[in-house]
Design a protein around this motif. Structure first.
Motif, short mmCIF file in Angstrom:
data_model
loop_
_atom_site.label_atom_id
_atom_site.label_comp_id
_atom_site.label_asym_id
_atom_site.label_seq_id
_atom_site.Cartn_x
_atom_site.Cartn_y
_atom_site.Cartn_z
N UNK A 216 0.87 -1.17 0.00
CA UNK A 216 0.00 0.00 0.00
C UNK A 216 0.91 1.23 0.00
N UNK A 217 0.54 2.25 -0.79
CA UNK A 217 1.43 3.41 -0.87
C UNK A 217 0.60 4.68 -0.80
N UNK A 218 0.98 5.59 0.09
CA UNK A 218 0.27 6.87 0.21
C UNK A 218 1.24 7.98 -0.13
N UNK A 242 7.19 5.45 9.17
CA UNK A 242 8.33 5.08 8.34
C UNK A 242 8.11 5.67 6.95
N UNK A 243 8.93 6.64 6.61
CA UNK A 243 8.75 7.29 5.32
C UNK A 243 9.60 6.64 4.24
N UNK A 278 6.00 10.12 1.02
CA UNK A 278 5.39 8.87 0.59
C UNK A 278 5.68 7.83 1.66
N UNK A 279 4.67 7.06 1.97
CA UNK A 279 4.86 5.99 2.94
C UNK A 279 4.14 4.75 2.45
N UNK A 283 -0.14 5.23 6.49
CA UNK A 283 -0.35 6.25 7.52
C UNK A 283 -1.16 7.41 6.96
N UNK A 284 -1.78 8.19 7.86
CA UNK A 284 -2.55 9.35 7.42
C UNK A 284 -1.79 10.61 7.80
#
Ligand code: FAD
Ligand code: MLT
Ligand code: ZN
Length: 437
Positions: A216-218, A242-243, A278-279, A283-284
């Protein structure tokens, strides 16, 4: 010499026609132009070795070249017309991904993007990534110890290498590609060749440690009222998340990219500073304290659009420039003060404009100065005074050679020269790069 070289690689791979040589004689920035005796394109390690033996015998200088995307003038010859460019373009073999070890072996001439496509098909990824991926090669990345956008997560290229094959100036082949993770059998030759910028030998194959493809990537662009608030904000985000990436830009650069490439602003109003994070942990980031606004990518297309705003800085600046480029790093706790001081120092001179952006998580800033007056000594001395490095990730090449002493002690430089003499006693490998010719 061209006839001898043609006997090794085939006549069609010894390019002497000036029109066909030109793109190999000019660097990406257009600021370094030279002239080569020939561009030579060996297809195997054995051919590289034979070419180097021939050059050693005749005292011919050799400039290794991968994708020619380097930004310090290290990949092109001087204007003497006496050196060959040794292109790795035909060293393009890639092994199957070894699932058990999570490793792959790639020829020096494989581009980063080709390798990414290859390993992603097996559920892995290359730990290093940056905007020149379409042309930059694995050999070039190792030769420059390339950094890029994931250093804060995985480290630089050096950390990804588990084995290397390279040819020294006398044609001898160093090959250590078994890929065992634990291997304390003497000197780390791969570590030495990594970052050597073509001055110690030609890297022909590299065995790399891969990373898993994120599930998953945000990606989110965070807008800040100031550089200080952005740096404080990054420290808070990093403490809990964790970035994979933490890249920054400022309003001036964002405006240049938007106008040059017809991109739109993700926000309704302008902000002083922007942090692209990007993580892969889901995470939000939308609650980060002290920020003005946030744009979270909701699709792969939006993610690519946010990344383009950051990655297109280099091309946008090249289009209005060429700029003088300073790829420097400074301890993070001094970065805000450094940026304030360096920009003020540069822009006190009429006609000078300073753009900056970079890899915030690594304290790595790319200063790009437009205008005629050359402030290089002042800029690099300020970096050194702040305890920083005059070359964070692009290397020394020809561009930074006069300033290497600002980041390295006399004892270190003496050790560099001793290593160079031991591995390349005739001084044929990329003369003028890193060291005085
Ligand atoms: P080249 O430019 O061909 O060569 C670079 C140096 O390595 C030269 O000294 C050359 O002699 C030597 N060399 C090349 N291949 C070999 C070999 N097989 N054996 C021995 N020596 C060799 N760099 C970063 O670190 N991080 C970034 O984020 C980044 N972003 C970039 C974005 C853009 C748009 C551009 C144009 C460049 C960027 N760069 C970045 C710089 C550049 O892409 C890297 O330095 C890259 O690693 C160079 O790879 P290359 O194959 O193009 O090498
Ligand atoms: C980047 O991070 O975009 C690169 O290193 C290229 C540059 O410095 O322009
Ligand atoms: Zn960079």
């Amino acid at each position: 010499l061209p006839a001898d070289l043609a006997a090794i690689v085939g006549p069609e791979h010894v390019v002497t026609d000036p029109d066909l040589r030109r793109s190999s004689e000019t660097d990406w920035t257009g600021q370094f132009r030279g002239s080569a005796l020939a561009v030579v394109r060996p297809a195997t390690t054995h051919e590289v070795s034979a070419v180097l033996q021939c050059c050693q015998r005749t005292g011919t200088r050799v400039v290794p070249q991968g994708g020619n995307t380097g930004l310090v003038g290290g990949s092109v010859p001087d204007d003497s017309g006496t050196a060959i460019v040794l292109s790795t373009a035909r060293l393009r073999e890639i092994s199957a991904v070894e699932r058990l070890s999570g490793q792959v072996t790639a020829g020096a001439g494989v581009t980063l993007q080709t390798l990414q496509d290859h390993v992603r098909a097996s559920g892995f990824d290359v730990a290093v990534d940056f905007a020149a991926r379409g042309s930059a090669t694995i050999g070039g990345m190792v030769a420059t110890n390339a950094g890029g956008v994931h250093v804060l997560r995985y480290g630089t290229t050096r950390r990804q290498i588990v084995g290397i094959e390279a040819v020294l100036a006398d044609g001898s082949v160093l090959s250590h590609l078994s890929g065992v993770e634990k291997d304390n059998t003497g000197y780390d030759l791969a570590g030495l060749l990594c970052g050597s910028e073509g001055t110690l030998g030609v890297i022909t194959r590299v065995r790399l440690r891969l990373v898993p493809t994120p599930v998953e990537r945000v990606a989110a662009l965070l807008a800040w009222p100031s550089i200080e608030s952005m740096i404080d904000g990054l420290a808070r985000i990093r403490a809990s998340t964790t970035l994979d990436a933490a890249e920054y830009m400022v309003r001036r650069g964002l405006e240049l990219v938007m106008s040059t490439f017809d991109r739109s602003d993700p926000f309704r109003r302008p902000h002083a500073a922007y942090l692209l994070i990007e993580t892969s942990a889901g995470a939000d980031p939308s609650g980060a304290e002290g920020m003005d606004d946030v744009a979270v990518a909701q699709s792969e297309e939006q993610r690519a659009a946010l990344w383009a705003l950051r990655e297109l800085h280099t091309e946008a600046l090249a289009a209005v420039g060429p700029p003088r480029k300073y790829d420097v790093s400074v301890p993070l706790d001094r970065l805000a003060a450094f940026l304030e001081e360096v920009v003020t120092m540069i822009e006190q001179h009429d006609g000078l404009t300073c753009h900056h952006f970079g890899h915030l998580g690594d304290g790595n800033v790319h200063l790009n100065v437009l205008g005629d007056r050359d402030e290089t000594p002042e800029i690099l001395r300020l970096v050194a005074d702040c305890g920083g490095s005059i070359s964070a990730e692009h290397g020394i090449g020809r561009l930074k050679r006069p300033w290497l002493h600002l980041s390295r002690t006399p004892a270190e430089l003496a050790a560099f020269r001793a290593i160079k003499r031991a591995l390349d006693p005739g001084g044929i490998m990329n003369p003028g790069v890193v060291f005085e010719p």
